[in-house]
Scaffold this motif. Structure first.
Motif, PDB file in Angstrom:
ATOM      1  N   LEU A  94      28.562  30.499  19.681  1.00 47.62           N
ATOM      2  CA  LEU A  94      27.919  29.667  18.660  1.00 47.62           C
ATOM      3  C   LEU A  94      27.212  28.478  19.297  1.00 47.62           C
ATOM      4  N   ALA A  95      27.856  27.834  20.267  1.00 48.88           N
ATOM      5  CA  ALA A  95      27.245  26.683  20.929  1.00 48.88           C
ATOM      6  C   ALA A  95      25.958  27.086  21.637  1.00 48.88           C
ATOM      7  N   ARG A  96      25.964  28.219  22.326  1.00 56.96           N
ATOM      8  CA  ARG A  96      24.758  28.680  23.025  1.00 56.96           C
ATOM      9  C   ARG A  96      23.656  29.049  22.045  1.00 56.96           C
ATOM     10  N   ARG A  97      24.051  29.791  21.019  1.00 55.31           N
ATOM     11  CA  ARG A  97      23.057  30.285  20.059  1.00 55.31           C
ATOM     12  C   ARG A  97      22.330  29.151  19.360  1.00 55.31           C
ATOM     13  N   ASN A  98      23.055  28.108  18.984  1.00 54.58           N
ATOM     14  CA  ASN A  98      22.474  27.012  18.208  1.00 54.58           C
ATOM     15  C   ASN A  98      22.210  25.760  19.031  1.00 54.58           C
ATOM     16  N   ASP A  99      22.362  25.864  20.378  1.00 50.48           N
ATOM     17  CA  ASP A  99      22.129  24.738  21.279  1.00 50.48           C
ATOM     18  C   ASP A  99      22.936  23.513  20.842  1.00 50.48           C
ATOM     19  N   LEU A 100      24.246  23.716  20.703  1.00 50.07           N
ATOM     20  CA  LEU A 100      25.156  22.656  20.252  1.00 50.07           C
ATOM     21  C   LEU A 100      26.055  22.207  21.397  1.00 50.07           C
ATOM     22  N   PRO A 101      26.501  20.975  21.378  1.00 51.94           N
ATOM     23  CA  PRO A 101      27.496  20.535  22.373  1.00 51.94           C
ATOM     24  C   PRO A 101      28.782  21.344  22.234  1.00 51.94           C
ATOM     25  N   LEU A 102      29.340  21.737  23.368  1.00 51.13           N
ATOM     26  CA  LEU A 102      30.596  22.480  23.382  1.00 51.13           C
ATOM     27  C   LEU A 102      31.681  21.631  24.028  1.00 51.13           C
ATOM     28  N   VAL A 103      32.744  21.359  23.266  1.00 55.49           N
ATOM     29  CA  VAL A 103      33.920  20.648  23.758  1.00 55.49           C
ATOM     30  C   VAL A 103      35.054  21.664  23.893  1.00 55.49           C
ATOM     31  N   THR A 104      35.786  21.598  24.983  1.00 57.20           N
ATOM     32  CA  THR A 104      36.939  22.476  25.179  1.00 57.20           C
ATOM     33  C   THR A 104      38.182  21.624  25.379  1.00 57.20           C
ATOM     34  N   SER A 105      39.240  21.934  24.623  1.00 57.95           N
ATOM     35  CA  SER A 105      40.529  21.277  24.829  1.00 57.95           C
ATOM     36  C   SER A 105      41.367  22.109  25.780  1.00 57.95           C
ATOM     37  N   TYR A 106      42.002  21.439  26.732  1.00 60.45           N
ATOM     38  CA  TYR A 106      42.843  22.099  27.724  1.00 60.45           C
ATOM     39  C   TYR A 106      44.290  21.849  27.335  1.00 60.45           C
ATOM     40  N   HIS A 107      44.899  22.833  26.667  1.00 60.90           N
ATOM     41  CA  HIS A 107      46.271  22.674  26.191  1.00 60.90           C
ATOM     42  C   HIS A 107      47.300  23.262  27.158  1.00 60.90           C
ATOM     43  N   THR A 108      46.994  24.445  27.691  1.00 66.07           N
ATOM     44  CA  THR A 108      47.930  25.157  28.560  1.00 66.07           C
ATOM     45  C   THR A 108      47.157  25.852  29.668  1.00 66.07           C
ATOM     46  N   PRO A 109      47.589  25.757  30.932  1.00 65.01           N
ATOM     47  CA  PRO A 109      46.913  26.496  31.998  1.00 65.01           C
ATOM     48  C   PRO A 109      46.907  27.993  31.699  1.00 65.01           C
ATOM     49  N   THR A 110      45.741  28.603  31.761  1.00 65.69           N
ATOM     50  CA  THR A 110      45.614  30.019  31.425  1.00 65.69           C
ATOM     51  C   THR A 110      46.510  30.884  32.286  1.00 65.69           C
ATOM     52  N   ALA A 111      46.698  30.517  33.548  1.00 64.65           N
ATOM     53  CA  ALA A 111      47.490  31.333  34.472  1.00 64.65           C
ATOM     54  C   ALA A 111      48.941  31.463  34.031  1.00 64.65           C
TER      55      ALA A 111
END
Length: 385
Positions: A100-117
């Motif tokens: 959605l962010a790419r398609r509409n050229d919107l700012p993307l915020v990501t929350s880091y809750h837990t290490p994926t590993a």
């Protein structure tokens, strides 16, 4: 002027109760109170009926992690008209946020809750395979974070850990998840006594923990340290490690009461009933339950590892001990029991710093900054595609 509209994408949400789902729901409610719109996209489940502004997508149960569902990266039409996208997890639903962010050229915020590993533990018990999955997960995590215009970490420790091996300049911000201090507040003696009676808890000191019963939470260390303490151990919550922890407590002859899952409305009374909240988990990115306990006036004994090294202030909101040091854990519990009154007063004096309102103020400032940068630099986001 109304706050910007923010579309939230998350792979974990209600009915699963954990730090991620709690934080999203609390932030969403506070955002609405400010006149903003924060629709939530999450994996749908027959066990949960969505409220207004909650948009389930198709999902399947994940057999190796109870309560987790594999959602699809679909973008519901109702969330398309937003100003900012905020992904709280990097899996399939989170990828819908990236789209959605790419398609509409919107700012993307990501929350880091837990290490994926860390999710590798749920996929295999074979060390070599686990290490391979961890390496793949780390590479994928770095890729996902690099798509973001800002990555929100709940603590400095989480930020340092995640970015230590980053091969790109990831724009980072530290924003605590925050505690609903209107809800998490000291309960009066009558309410505490009613909680004790309801769960048949004896008189005398209570030391305890609540949260997911996962092996990574290291509660066995707490149980081993509790031997010889003149206190009753009280454990709330549930999960795959519960049976093992109950057996360990019985083998050690520790007076431990396992209460099972506690409704959220019971948590303030649970924290208020404790003389010490013990948190031995070395893998926390913030340790929200420790802050909830502090907001109720209960000091915390925490392992000196991960985010808990900073979450607890020695001699003010509790005490630390070294990971694996059973005598140190037992001594820290003893110090908290001895200094309980002064530590409790210090905890209550810091309630404003813990509040979710303070966290949402910081979040709002971050969104506005990113929107200003996006308006001021047309086409700049393509460099992160």
């Amino acid at each position: 002027m109304s706050p910007p509209s923010v579309a939230v994408f998350t792979d974990t949400y209600l009915p699963t109760v954990n730090g991620v789902s709690y934080t999203i729901r609390t932030w969403r409610d506070r955002w609405r109170n400010r006149g903003g719109r924060m629709p939530v996209v999450y994996p749908g489940s027959d066990a949960y009926d969505p409220d207004d502004g909650e948009h389930p997508v198709g999902s399947l149960p994940f057999p190796m992690y109870e309560g987790f569902r594999l959602g699809s990266p679909r973008i519901p039409k109702a969330v398309g008209d937003v100003d900012v996208v905020h992904a709280h997890t990097p899996f399939a639903v989170g990828l819908g946020g990236v789209r959605l962010a790419r398609r509409n050229d919107l700012p993307l915020v990501t929350s880091y809750h837990t290490p994926t590993a860390e999710y590798a533990d749920y996929l295999t018990s074979r060390p070599r395979v686990e290490r391979g999955i961890e390496r793949i997960a780390q590479r994928y995590e770095r890729w996902f974070l690099a798509r973001s215009d800002a990555v929100v970490f709940p603590s400095e420790a989480a930020k340092e850990r995640a970015l230590a091996d980053a091969d790109a300049d990831v724009p980072a911000a530290v924003v605590s998840n925050g505690v609903d201090t209107d809800f998490f507040a000291p309960v009066d003696p009558a309410g505490v006594e009613a909680f004790r009676e309801r769960h048949d808890l004896p008189s005398g000191p209570l030391v305890g923990y609540t949260g997911r019963h996962g092996y990574e939470k290291n509660v066995g260390e707490f149980l081993r340290a509790a031997g010889g303490l003149d206190a009753t151990v009280v454990v709330g919550g549930d999960g795959p490690a519960r049976e093992e922890w109950e057996a360990l407590a019985a083998d050690l002859d520790v007076d431990a009461r396992f209460l099972g899952f506690l409704p959220r409305e019971d948590l303030p009374a649970f924290y208020s009933a404790l003389d010490a909240f013990v948190f031995p988990s070395p893998v926390e990115t913030q340790g929200l339950v420790a802050l909830e306990a502090n907001a109720c006036g209960t000091p915390v004994v925490a392992v000196d590892a991960g985010a808990l090294s900073n979450t607890v202030d020695d001699g003010v909101t509790g005490y630390h001990y070294d990971h694996g040091d059973l005598a140190g854990c037992r001594d820290a519990i003893g110090r908290v029991l001895d200094e309980g009154e002064s530590l409790s007063e210090s905890c209550l004096a810091r309630r404003d710093e813990l509040s979710v309102e303070h966290a949402v103020d910081q979040l709002a400032a971050l969104y506005e900054r990113l929107l200003g940068e996006n308006r001021g630099a047309p086409g700049a986001r393509e460099t992160r595609a």
